[in-house]
Design an enzyme around this catalytic site. Structure first.
Site, PDB file in Angstrom:
ATOM      1  N   THR A 191      36.700  46.924  36.026  1.00 38.28           N
ATOM      2  CA  THR A 191      35.483  46.064  35.931  1.00 38.28           C
ATOM      3  C   THR A 191      35.035  45.674  37.488  1.00 38.28           C
ATOM      4  OG1 THR A 191      37.213  44.123  36.433  1.00 38.28           O
ATOM      5  CG2 THR A 191      36.276  44.477  34.070  1.00 38.28           C
ATOM      6  N   LYS A 222      44.151  48.694  35.964  1.00 35.10           N
ATOM      7  CA  LYS A 222      42.692  48.062  36.221  1.00 35.10           C
ATOM      8  C   LYS A 222      43.127  46.819  36.809  1.00 35.10           C
ATOM      9  CE  LYS A 222      40.368  45.289  35.263  1.00 35.10           C
ATOM     10  NZ  LYS A 222      40.249  44.010  35.645  1.00 35.10           N
ATOM     11  N   THR A 272      45.194  39.141  36.385  1.00 36.51           N
ATOM     12  CA  THR A 272      44.247  40.058  36.045  1.00 36.51           C
ATOM     13  C   THR A 272      44.320  41.443  36.199  1.00 36.51           C
ATOM     14  OG1 THR A 272      42.484  38.325  35.664  1.00 36.51           O
ATOM     15  CG2 THR A 272      41.912  40.425  36.106  1.00 36.51           C
ATOM     16  N   GLU A 287      40.206  42.830  45.957  1.00 39.76           N
ATOM     17  CA  GLU A 287      38.575  42.603  46.328  1.00 39.76           C
ATOM     18  C   GLU A 287      38.391  42.082  47.695  1.00 39.76           C
ATOM     19  OE1 GLU A 287      37.553  41.231  41.863  1.00 39.76           O
ATOM     20  OE2 GLU A 287      37.871  39.627  43.290  1.00 39.76           O
ATOM     21  N   ASN A 309      33.244  37.503  44.327  1.00 43.44           N
ATOM     22  CA  ASN A 309      33.686  36.328  43.374  1.00 43.44           C
ATOM     23  C   ASN A 309      32.495  35.519  43.201  1.00 43.44           C
ATOM     24  OD1 ASN A 309      36.312  36.876  41.994  1.00 43.44           O
ATOM     25  ND2 ASN A 309      36.718  37.249  44.190  1.00 43.44           N
ATOM     26  N   SER A 318      26.661  37.481  38.177  1.00 44.95           N
ATOM     27  CA  SER A 318      25.118  37.828  38.352  1.00 44.95           C
ATOM     28  C   SER A 318      24.983  39.113  38.105  1.00 44.95           C
ATOM     29  CB  SER A 318      24.816  37.092  39.481  1.00 44.95           C
ATOM     30  OG  SER A 318      25.364  37.842  40.524  1.00 44.95           O
TER      31      SER A 318
END
Length: 436
Positions: free
Chosen positions: A172, A198, A209, A298, A431, A436
């Site tokens: 993702t 992932k 996650t 991230e 995040n 979007s």
């Protein structure tokens, strides 16, 4: 190299961790395609793994502890329980939609994914586990997925490219696909293990996650495999943190088909040597996969190993390491290259340890251990602050990899490792823009 165009731009740093080749277990095929879950119309979003060996495989799984368990988690957990881990031959995964908090329709969709996979790949009923990852609260485009599963049949194989395609299809916000493989020996027999994972955000202990599955051609009983996976997960996927958030979907699965032959590895006394050897191999393998998730955190610029030693118990050591790893103040200090050891002590002090003797302030030491082989830099020794060479500290903090050692000095001799990353401006941007 196959690159998932739906994930964040593959950086030079991240590309170092994408293998150019691998060794893969006998009797498994994998693949990945685009079926229409992701909005861009081209990114891979559907993956499958299937056991092609002539006998049923055994499986084990560890699932998220989040109370809002996603539909695929509930369906897969029920399948594992119903079958006691025996006769699990396939895994079907979609990315781009979590199928979480989607009510009864979500449960029906997860079951349909499993049923169609069973049918397409010629398995008996309830042979497939289901995973989903992506945005929470949206219904699956189930028609796209169910029409995509038959297309996977012609796209599967056992080559490195097939494994990389599978790894890409479960991503993702990842910047790179996470794929690890290795060969190992037990009792003179050579076995192979391969797996994908992932995850880049919403990562913290107790299964956050991330999705991951790895398979081996070693012969392992379902009961032994479950015990080994639980042990390994506690020391790998449950010993990492990116941002301290626990997801609704996370699942780690291990499957063994025995295609490479040899005596069955069980959890009884006659198999003790081979059992513990396999436990060691699976744990180190799981740690490599889990560390790739942290490296891809991230917005992360640093990979941090926290080593807590001389604790009264493993549980205490892990709790303290976890407390530091999830401290936003600590993580932002690391991003700012600030040797603010007070934030480390603060996190140690409020950690959830077993007794008052678990942390003795005037025996506690904190040291930066450079990963370039240069001299360690003590920050605190037996509760007394050192005169820190700030220039040297800044030099160490310029490194991408950093180890911080916490010596509790309790005399208990237990230790734990935990892996985390820093927290940057980019994390907020990623995040804030996620939907979007």
């Amino acid at each position: 190299m196959v690159v998932n165009k739906g994930i964040r731009l593959l950086s030079t740093k991240a590309a170092r961790f994408v293998p150019s080749g691998g060794v893969y277990p006998k009797g498994f095929v994998v693949g990945g395609i685009h079926c229409g879950v992701k909005k861009d119309g081209k990114s891979p979003d559907l993956a499958v793994l299937h056991n092609t060996f002539g006998q049923d495989a055994n499986a084990a799984a560890v699932f998220t502890k989040n109370k809002f368990k996603a539909a695929p988690v509930q369906v897969s957990a029920a399948t594992i329980k119903q079958k006691n881990g025996v006769g699990i031959n396939s895994i079907i995964v979609n990315s781009g939609n979590a199928n979480a908090v989607t009510g009864q329709k979500g449960m029906e969709d997860a079951r349909a994914m499993a049923m169609v996979t069973d049918s397409v790949f010629g398995d008996h009923k309830d042979s497939t586990l289901v995973m989903s990852t992506g945005v929470i609260g949206n219904k699956l485009p189930i028609d796209n997925i169910l029409s995509g599963i038959p297309k996977l049949e012609s796209q599967v194989g056992d080559s490195h490219d097939h494994w990389l395609a599978c790894a890409n299809a479960i991503c993702t916000t990842d910047t790179f696909p996470k794929l690890v493989s290795k060969s190992f020996e037990i009792n003179g027999n050579t076995y192979t293990m391969a797996g994908v994972a992932k995850g880049a955000g919403m990562i913290c202990p107790n299964m956050a996650t991330l999705l991951g599955f790895f398979v081996t051609d070693a012969p392992v009983s379902a009961k032994a495999l479950q015990q080994i996976l639980s042990y390994a997960t506690d020391r790998s996927f449950n010993s990492i943190s990116v941002d301290g958030d626990m997801s609704t979907n996370d699942t780690i699965v291990a499957i063994a088909n025995g295609a490479a032959g040899g005596d069955l590895i069980d959890n009884n006394s006659s198999c003790a040597e081979s059992y513990f050897e396999l436990q060691k191999e699976v744990t180190s393998f799981a740690q490599k996969l889990a560390q790739l998730v942290v490296r891809d955190g991230e917005g992360a610029t640093k990979f941090i190993t926290l080593k807590v030693k001389d604790a009264l118990s493993y549980k205490d050591a892990k709790s303290i390491a976890s407390s530091i790893a999830n401290s936003s103040l600590f993580k932002t200090a690391m991003f700012g290259k600030d040797a603010n050891w007070g934030r480390i002590l603060c996190a140690i002090g409020y950690s959830d340890v077993s007794t008052a003797q678990s942390i003795i302030p005037d025996r506690t030491s904190v040291t930066f251990v450079p990963t370039d082989g240069s001299e360690p830099l003590p920050l605190l020794v037996d509760g007394e602050p050192e005169s820190v060479d700030e220039a040297r500290a800044a030099q160490i903090l310029e490194l991408e990899d950093l180890e911080i050692e916490i010596d509790l000095g309790t005399g208990g001799g237990q230790e734990a490792k935990f892996w985390t990353c820093d927290l940057s401006h980019e994390y907020v941007t990623i995040n804030g823009d996620y939907r979007s």
